[in-house]
Design an enzyme around this catalytic site. Structure first.
Site, PDB file in Angstrom:
ATOM      1  CE  LYS A  94      14.212   7.077  -0.545  1.00 12.16           C
ATOM      2  NZ  LYS A  94      14.362   8.513   0.004  1.00 12.16           N
TER       3      LYS A  94
ATOM      4  N   GLY B  78      20.414   8.569  -9.957  1.00  8.27           N
ATOM      5  CA  GLY B  78      19.875   7.790  -8.946  1.00  8.27           C
ATOM      6  C   GLY B  78      18.977   6.614  -9.487  1.00  8.27           C
ATOM      7  N   GLY B  79      18.174   6.826 -10.289  1.00  7.47           N
ATOM      8  CA  GLY B  79      17.165   5.825 -10.892  1.00  7.47           C
ATOM      9  C   GLY B  79      18.073   4.655 -11.280  1.00  7.47           C
TER      10      GLY B  79
ATOM     11  CD  GLU C 283       9.209  10.840 -15.179  1.00 12.54           C
ATOM     12  OE1 GLU C 283      10.152  11.429 -15.349  1.00 12.54           O
ATOM     13  OE2 GLU C 283       8.094  11.084 -14.416  1.00 12.54           O
TER      14      GLU C 283
ATOM     15  CB  CYS D  60       9.573  14.903 -15.516  1.00  8.42           C
ATOM     16  SG  CYS D  60       7.899  14.701 -15.012  1.00  8.42           S
TER      17      CYS D  60
ATOM     18  CD  GLU E 128      15.699  16.071 -16.749  1.00  9.57           C
ATOM     19  OE1 GLU E 128      14.727  16.440 -16.657  1.00  9.57           O
ATOM     20  OE2 GLU E 128      16.150  15.073 -16.156  1.00  9.57           O
TER      21      GLU E 128
END
Length: 498
Positions: free
Chosen positions: A178, A239-240, A259, A296, A383
């Site tokens: 996606k 979202g993850g 991640e 990240c 974060e």
């Protein structure tokens, strides 16, 4: 460019569209993804699975190398549209393209070697008492179609042809990507390169598909499709985690290799601060500000002992941050979230250096706090994606192991130390081993080497599976599972076990 999806070797156009939001230049229209297109791509992937799973390691290695060649052949085009869409400088995109092609070729070398298969053989012992032992052979086998979500911050190395796709194809798994809406044109050109390589290799088109973004329902359709056997994701914690929960709630739960986020703490031990506090401040500021902080592994939190060395380090970091010009962030949404997060952190901590910027630009923020405030305000450990750093002043260096024990899971942790700090470091390392995937000494975590020994992952929330990595050759193990064959005739065994 005519916007298109790539599904099972075909370009698919038409339907509703969305306009890109480039940093420079005119927007371009791209077709919206739909659950129906995801279903078409996944079914084609399942149809192609038997063919790619049966290929030799040499054939898959050649496919990976052909993909790298096709990407390089489109290098100028990729850089031109990539810089326009993301605002990343040309040198960064060229370097990232080199890394993307390098990891494709690294996986080609890795599967040629064959060690990743972890082949084991217990020969039959028919006369063993009290019971005979059968002949047992074990090997790692591909799991099936893999869903991959393109990432925002690395439009090449963590996106359509990034490490998730490279390792899944190396394992013998078809891939459905996606695309990320922040760089749809870049995604499309790379997808074209992969599709061309698949066709040139004589494999079914369903080995690779890329569907453009189409909102939450498209991502949901990918992770919930019953033929998808695992998912790779790099992105936000929110979202993850939502996608992870969807994978776990399926009638057949599947692994979600996400991640998600990390503040990558840095511990400045007394000896290092005594000898090079100002240099640490300058170098930290450079690492923190690199690429507008959109890594990240950005070292977002520094723990120092209160005193004149801490003052010198903060002064040097502040001066270095103030000298930098505003940088363009990857998307309007990322810039908005950074500005809001920086101002929220500044209000919580009470002492900060930084300034708001207009639109998509950002400048570094430095926030200072003490141990009591750090422990009382859990949100300081969240974060903020961008060039924001927090300095936490500790009453004494002996507080560092306790602080480390209170951290959430991280991708990295860094020790700035000298030889005289070894005893303190010896107490920190066992704590940090349980908290992170990579521990550095006298370096900075931005810049992840693509190599056999690299681990880019960590305990939650750094990633959703602490036993995996998304960078390095160990990443291939995410898309494999062990299968044991008992008393199997030679003709029925996988070729690599014969």
């Amino acid at each position: 460019m005519t916007g298109a999806h790539f599904i099972a070797g075909e370009t698919v156009t038409g339907g509703e569209s969305f306009a890109s939001s480039p940093a420079t230049g005119e927007p371009r229209d791209h077709p919206l993804g739909t659950p129906a297109l995801i279903d078409r791509a996944v079914r084609a992937a399942e149809d192609a699975f038997a063919a790619i799973a049966a290929t030799t390691r040499e054939a898959r290695a050649a496919l990976l190398e052909k993909i790298a060649d096709e990407i390089e052949a489109r290098g100028a085009e990729i850089t031109a549209i990539g810089t326009a869409e993301t605002g990343l400088p040309e040198a960064r995109l060229n370097g990232e393209r080199g890394r993307t092609c390098g990891q494709l070729r690294l996986f080609a070398e890795h599967i040629r070697d064959g060690a990743y298969l972890d082949r084991r053989h217990d020969t039959a012992l028919p006369t063993r008492a009290p019971l005979p032992r059968p002949d047992l052979r074990m090997i790692q086998r591909p799991i099936g179609p893999v869903g991959v979500f393109g990432a925002s911050n690395f439009p090449l190395a963590f996106s359509v042809a990034g490490g998730d796709t490279a390792s899944a194809l190396a394992a013998g798994c078809p891939v459905v990507v996606k695309g990320h809406p922040g760089h749809p044109g870049t995604s499309q050109i790379v997808a074209e390169a992969i599709a061309a390589a698949v066709a040139a290799s004589g494999l079914p088109g369903g080995v690779f598909s890329m569907v453009h973004d189409g909102g939450l329902e498209v991502g949901r359709a990918l992770v919930e499709h019953p033929l998808i056997k695992a998912v790779g994701f790099t992105g936000s914690l929110k979202g993850g985690r939502a996608l992870y929960d969807l994978c776990a709630a399926r009638p057949e739960p599947i692994p979600f290799f996400g991640e998600l986020g990390s503040i990558n703490p840095m511990f400045c031990l007394p000896g290092a601060m005594e000898s090079r506090a100002e240099a640490i401040g300058r170098d930290w500021a450079a690492s923190l500000s690199m690429g507008a902080g959109q890594f990240c592994t950005n070292p977002g939190v520094v723990f120092v002992t209160e005193g004149p060395q801490a003052e010198a380090m903060v002064a040097a970091a502040t001066e270095a941050m103030g000298a930098g010009a505003p940088q363009v962030m990857l998307t309007d949404g990322i810039a908005k979230a950074f500005h809001e997060g920086a101002e929220r952190m500044a209000r919580t901590a009470g002492k900060s250096f930084g300034q708001a910027c207009e639109g998509r630009n950002a400048t570094p923020w430095l926030i200072e706090t003490d141990l009591a405030a750090w422990e009382a305000n859990e949100e300081l450990a969240d974060e903020v994606f961008g060039p924001l750093g927090i300095v936490v002043r500790l009453p004494d260096a002996s507080d560092m192991p306790r602080v480390a024990a209170g951290l959430h899971g991280q991708l990295t942790a860094t020790l700035q130390m000298e030889e005289g700090d070894t005893d303190l470091a010896r107490t920190l390392v066992p704590v940090l081993e349980r908290k992170v995937g990579r521990i550095l000494v006298n370096g900075y975590p931005t810049g992840v080497e693509v190599a056999d020994a690299m681990v880019h992952g960590g305990p939650y929330p750094a990633s959703t599976n602490f036993g995996a990595t998304s960078v390095g050759t160990l990443a291939i193990r995410r898309w494999l599972r062990p299968v044991s064959f008992q008393n199997m005739p030679e003709a029925l065994l996988p070729e690599d076990l014969r």
